[in-house]
Design a protein around this motif. Structure first.
Motif, short mmCIF file in Angstrom:
data_model
loop_
_atom_site.label_atom_id
_atom_site.label_comp_id
_atom_site.label_asym_id
_atom_site.label_seq_id
_atom_site.Cartn_x
_atom_site.Cartn_y
_atom_site.Cartn_z
N SER A 162 0.83 -1.20 0.00
CA SER A 162 0.00 0.00 0.00
C SER A 162 0.87 1.26 0.00
N ILE A 163 1.89 1.27 0.82
CA ILE A 163 2.80 2.42 0.87
C ILE A 163 3.53 2.58 -0.46
N ALA A 164 3.96 1.46 -1.04
CA ALA A 164 4.66 1.51 -2.33
C ALA A 164 3.74 2.08 -3.41
N LEU A 165 2.49 1.63 -3.44
CA LEU A 165 1.54 2.12 -4.43
C LEU A 165 1.28 3.62 -4.25
N ARG A 166 1.22 4.06 -3.00
CA ARG A 166 1.01 5.48 -2.75
C ARG A 166 2.21 6.32 -3.16
N PHE A 167 3.41 5.75 -3.03
CA PHE A 167 4.62 6.50 -3.35
C PHE A 167 4.85 6.65 -4.85
N ILE A 168 4.30 5.74 -5.65
CA ILE A 168 4.55 5.79 -7.10
C ILE A 168 4.08 7.11 -7.72
N PRO A 169 2.81 7.52 -7.57
CA PRO A 169 2.41 8.81 -8.16
C PRO A 169 3.10 10.00 -7.50
N ILE A 170 3.39 9.89 -6.18
CA ILE A 170 4.07 10.98 -5.50
C ILE A 170 5.47 11.18 -6.05
N LEU A 171 6.22 10.09 -6.20
CA LEU A 171 7.58 10.19 -6.75
C LEU A 171 7.56 10.58 -8.21
N SER A 172 6.51 10.18 -8.93
CA SER A 172 6.39 10.58 -10.33
C SER A 172 6.24 12.09 -10.45
N GLU A 173 5.38 12.67 -9.61
CA GLU A 173 5.23 14.13 -9.61
C GLU A 173 6.51 14.82 -9.17
N GLU A 174 7.18 14.25 -8.17
CA GLU A 174 8.43 14.82 -7.68
C GLU A 174 9.50 14.81 -8.77
N ALA A 175 9.59 13.71 -9.52
CA ALA A 175 10.57 13.62 -10.61
C ALA A 175 10.27 14.65 -11.69
N ASP A 176 9.00 14.87 -11.98
CA ASP A 176 8.63 15.87 -12.99
C ASP A 176 9.01 17.27 -12.54
N LYS A 177 8.80 17.56 -11.24
CA LYS A 177 9.17 18.88 -10.71
C LYS A 177 10.68 19.08 -10.76
N ILE A 178 11.44 18.04 -10.40
CA ILE A 178 12.91 18.14 -10.42
C ILE A 178 13.40 18.34 -11.84
N ARG A 179 12.81 17.62 -12.80
CA ARG A 179 13.21 17.74 -14.20
C ARG A 179 12.97 19.17 -14.71
N LYS A 180 11.80 19.72 -14.39
CA LYS A 180 11.51 21.09 -14.84
C LYS A 180 12.43 22.10 -14.17
N ALA A 181 12.76 21.85 -12.88
CA ALA A 181 13.68 22.75 -12.18
C ALA A 181 15.08 22.71 -12.80
N GLN A 182 15.54 21.51 -13.17
CA GLN A 182 16.86 21.38 -13.80
C GLN A 182 16.87 21.99 -15.19
N MET A 183 15.76 21.87 -15.92
CA MET A 183 15.68 22.50 -17.24
C MET A 183 15.68 24.02 -17.12
N ALA A 184 15.07 24.54 -16.06
CA ALA A 184 15.09 25.99 -15.84
C ALA A 184 16.50 26.49 -15.54
N ARG A 185 17.37 25.58 -15.06
CA ARG A 185 18.76 25.95 -14.78
C ARG A 185 19.68 25.68 -15.97
N GLY A 186 19.08 25.29 -17.09
CA GLY A 186 19.87 25.12 -18.31
C GLY A 186 20.18 23.69 -18.68
N ALA A 187 19.69 22.72 -17.94
CA ALA A 187 19.95 21.32 -18.26
C ALA A 187 19.16 20.91 -19.50
#
Length: 267
Positions: A162-187
């Motif tokens: 149950s915890i693993a299933l809950r973490f999947i969409p949370i980590l997916s959103e977190e990865a998307d935010k990190i990717r956009k933040a890195q792209m804003a820094r020129g990555a």
């Protein structure tokens, strides 16, 4: 690709599938997977396809949500198709170039295993999208409670899943935010070859793992603060009870599996 992962996501709707007991949906999904591995001819595939279309229609979940799960594993599907197409040695050779060969059996296996993988993802998505993580955990714990008599910690396993299933969409959103933040820094994650793209994932994966460990630590502290000590003696606010619709659903699924077995034997 991470945002296309449907595992762990719940699509709320008022449908027959949503109202079923989670134990029914869990065991029905297991029987569906068994039926999928028993199919070996066109008639079996027609039956499985018709059954899956009916389940998607009854769930009232948009088909586009189901396809998101398929898009998330397209690389695995392509690898499976290529390996079966070019490295199957049985059957009549239709085309050959050095060590690579395309045979009739290879084409058959390519279609067969690729379809099985797609149907497997879509079929399991029906269960996860039509069942909330809490109900899925309760269904798993109640459905496999008999294993606790032989020492299997079924409550702990259900809680971890149950915890693993809950973490999947949370980590997916977190990865998307990190990717956009890195792209804003020129990555730039799209230029260069495969090796450069793989190295480009490091600025995403490192903060993602740090965030995951931080969330896990916060969750463990919250559970300890609430005096969580496992499943022994715990009660349910909403205990699971079978209804007439649940027994009818069991009958339909067992009838479906029986027909698949008969098709495999006699056709």
């Amino acid at each position: 690709m991470l945002k296309d992962i449907t595992l762990g996501q719940y699509y709320p709707a008022d449908s027959v599938i949503h109202r079923l007991d989670p134990r029914v949906k869990l065991f029905s999904t297991i029987l569906y997977i068994v039926a999928l591995f028993l199919v070996n001819n066109i008639w079996g595939w027609i039956l499985v396809t018709a059954f899956l279309i009916c389940m998607i229609g009854l769930s009232r979940v948009p088909f586009s949500m189901m396809l998101k799960g398929v898009r998330a594993i397209w690389v695995l599907i392509v690898i499976t198709a290529v390996c079966n197409l070019f490295f199957t040695q049985e059957g009549e050779v239709l085309w050959q170039w050095k060590a690579l060969a395309v045979t009739g059996t290879g084409i058959h296996n390519t279609i067969y295993y690729s379809l099985r993988l797609v149907f497997l993802v879509v079929g399991t998505s029906v269960m996860t999208l039509a069942t909330s993580p809490n109900k899925l955990t309760d269904g798993m714990e109640e459905g496999f409670k008999f294993l606790s008599k032989i020492g299997v910690p079924i409550h702990e396993i259900a809680m971890m899943m149950s915890i693993a299933l809950r973490f999947i969409p949370i980590l997916s959103e977190e990865a998307d935010k990190i990717r956009k933040a890195q792209m804003a820094r020129g990555a730039d994650f799209d230029e260069g070859g495969l090796l450069k793209k793989a190295k480009g994932l490091i600025p995403i994966l490192v903060p993602l793992f740090v965030s995951a460990f931080r969330r896990a630590n916060d969750l463990s502290q919250a559970m300890e603060a609430r005096c969580y000590h496992g499943g022994e003696g715990r009660t349910k606010m909403k205990p699971l009870k079978y209804r007439g619709a649940d027994y009818r659903a069991y009958a339909v699924v067992f009838a479906f599996l029986t027909v698949v077995i008969l098709i495999r034997i006699f056709l």
